[in-house]
Scaffold this active site. Sequence first.
Site, PDB file in Angstrom:
ATOM      1  N   HIS A  36       0.320  -1.135  -0.658  1.00 41.35           N
ATOM      2  CA  HIS A  36      -0.092  -0.323   0.055  1.00 41.35           C
ATOM      3  C   HIS A  36       0.465   1.045   0.127  1.00 41.35           C
ATOM      4  O   HIS A  36       2.137   1.210   0.066  1.00 41.35           O
ATOM      5  CB  HIS A  36      -1.422   0.412   1.098  1.00 41.35           C
ATOM      6  CG  HIS A  36      -0.552  -0.459   2.500  1.00 41.35           C
ATOM      7  ND1 HIS A  36       0.693   1.004   3.420  1.00 41.35           N
ATOM      8  CD2 HIS A  36      -0.412  -1.338   3.801  1.00 41.35           C
ATOM      9  CE1 HIS A  36       0.754   0.455   4.531  1.00 41.35           C
ATOM     10  NE2 HIS A  36       0.119  -0.782   4.406  1.00 41.35           N
ATOM     11  N   HIS A  39       3.816   1.450   2.472  1.00 43.21           N
ATOM     12  CA  HIS A  39       4.831   0.739   1.719  1.00 43.21           C
ATOM     13  C   HIS A  39       6.308   1.688   0.756  1.00 43.21           C
ATOM     14  O   HIS A  39       6.849   1.286   0.327  1.00 43.21           O
ATOM     15  CB  HIS A  39       5.114  -1.276   1.221  1.00 43.21           C
ATOM     16  CG  HIS A  39       4.067  -2.117   2.323  1.00 43.21           C
ATOM     17  ND1 HIS A  39       2.862  -2.465   1.936  1.00 43.21           N
ATOM     18  CD2 HIS A  39       4.566  -2.410   3.527  1.00 43.21           C
ATOM     19  CE1 HIS A  39       2.576  -3.343   2.831  1.00 43.21           C
ATOM     20  NE2 HIS A  39       3.499  -3.163   3.718  1.00 43.21           N
TER      21      HIS A  39
HETATM   22  P1  AMP Z   1       4.544  -5.144   6.405  1.00 42.41           P
HETATM   23  O1  AMP Z   1       4.745  -5.614   5.232  1.00 42.41           O
HETATM   24  O2  AMP Z   1       2.972  -5.280   7.149  1.00 42.41           O
HETATM   25  O3  AMP Z   1       5.695  -6.411   6.980  1.00 42.41           O
HETATM   26  O4  AMP Z   1       5.443  -3.773   6.560  1.00 42.41           O
HETATM   27  C1  AMP Z   1       6.566  -4.373   5.822  1.00 42.41           C
HETATM   28  C2  AMP Z   1       7.029  -2.339   6.542  1.00 42.41           C
HETATM   29  O5  AMP Z   1       6.284  -1.268   5.694  1.00 42.41           O
HETATM   30  C3  AMP Z   1       7.468  -2.499   7.894  1.00 42.41           C
HETATM   31  O6  AMP Z   1       8.266  -1.857   8.008  1.00 42.41           O
HETATM   32  C4  AMP Z   1       5.689  -1.585   8.594  1.00 42.41           C
HETATM   33  O7  AMP Z   1       6.342  -1.258   9.320  1.00 42.41           O
HETATM   34  C5  AMP Z   1       6.030  -0.714   7.110  1.00 42.41           C
HETATM   35  N1  AMP Z   1       4.443  -0.216   7.262  1.00 42.41           N
HETATM   36  C6  AMP Z   1       3.401  -0.569   7.026  1.00 42.41           C
HETATM   37  N2  AMP Z   1       1.898   0.488   7.840  1.00 42.41           N
HETATM   38  C7  AMP Z   1       3.356   1.202   7.038  1.00 42.41           C
HETATM   39  C8  AMP Z   1       2.337   2.346   7.326  1.00 42.41           C
HETATM   40  N3  AMP Z   1       0.809   2.428   7.468  1.00 42.41           N
HETATM   41  N4  AMP Z   1       3.108   3.764   7.338  1.00 42.41           N
HETATM   42  C9  AMP Z   1       4.649   3.554   7.050  1.00 42.41           C
HETATM   43  N5  AMP Z   1       4.705   2.269   7.271  1.00 42.41           N
HETATM   44  C10 AMP Z   1       4.150   1.251   6.945  1.00 42.41           C
END
Ligand code: AMP
Length: 282
Positions: A36, A39
């Site tokens: 999203h 990311h």
């Molecule tokens: P995930 O795919 O959910 O494991 O997240 C991958 C990376 O994206 C991690 O470093 C998360 O902290 C970051 N992330 C997830 N959601 C957000 C957001 N809303 N804003 C900024 N970074 C995010």
Amino acid sequence: MTIPVLGSIKDLRAQVSDWRNRGLGIALVPTMGALHAGHLDLVRRASEKADCVVVSIFVNPTQFAPTEDFGRYPRNLERDYVALKDTPASAIYAPTADEMYGEGFASKVFVEGPAEGLESVARPHFFAGVATVVSKLFIQCMPDVAIFGEKDYQQLQVIRRMTRDLDLAVEIVGAPTMREADGLALSSRNAYLSPEERATAPRLHAVLDALAHAVAKGEPVAAATTRAKDELTAAGFAIDYIEVRNADTLRPVGDAATEPMRVLAAAKLGATRLIDNLAVPT
Ligand code: AMP
């Protein structure tokens, strides 16, 4: 421009050594896909830190408990690929679980300190899974810098601690949480919310914001936290935790604390577990 999609450690290492031979710096953005705007913002920030950006996409089985949503976690590499085409991503690293955890795999990285409490109460195996896969990703990719979202604030602090403790030569950069206009933090799991739950979900951010400001104004932490709990429960959330912690160590803080602080919460709306956190303004 096509982005190379690398499925093996060997192919990743060949790409990385080609860049290194050309004197280029490398940033890594670890994700579980279902990308999203949050990311994509990490990818943009990564490109400001290094010449080449590797985005890893790996739904890591070892950080899910058997009761959690590993099976139904959204996976769509083609959609993620299209989303990354409009970003400065230089390569996608999407290994299979077999590539990551070969036959007989038997090693784990355990972090204490910031990994204790909060998420670990409901998800006791979570940070060992995260620390193990992130250290493997670092060793496979050898980036100069890696970017993580503050959305998963405890995870960010655990990775900072682990990187220092293990002398990993990677600079860890935290990025602010991207939100919907109504305050809800962007998350791949928001897709699970029903329309009614989606309408309630921004209350989590609103209540955390009020709590952070109350503590900043000097209201005792315990009383302000109890009020926040009551408000979220009345709105229909089942709370896992809502706490005010030291922003670096994540140790609990006393009622009249003056140190840098962070409010952190996890709560369920129906079957969907949401997490969020905010800095206490100074
Ligand atoms: P995930 O795919 O959910 O494991 O997240 C991958 C990376 O994206 C991690 O470093 C998360 O902290 C970051 N992330 C997830 N959601 C957000 C957001 N809303 N804003 C900024 N970074 C995010």
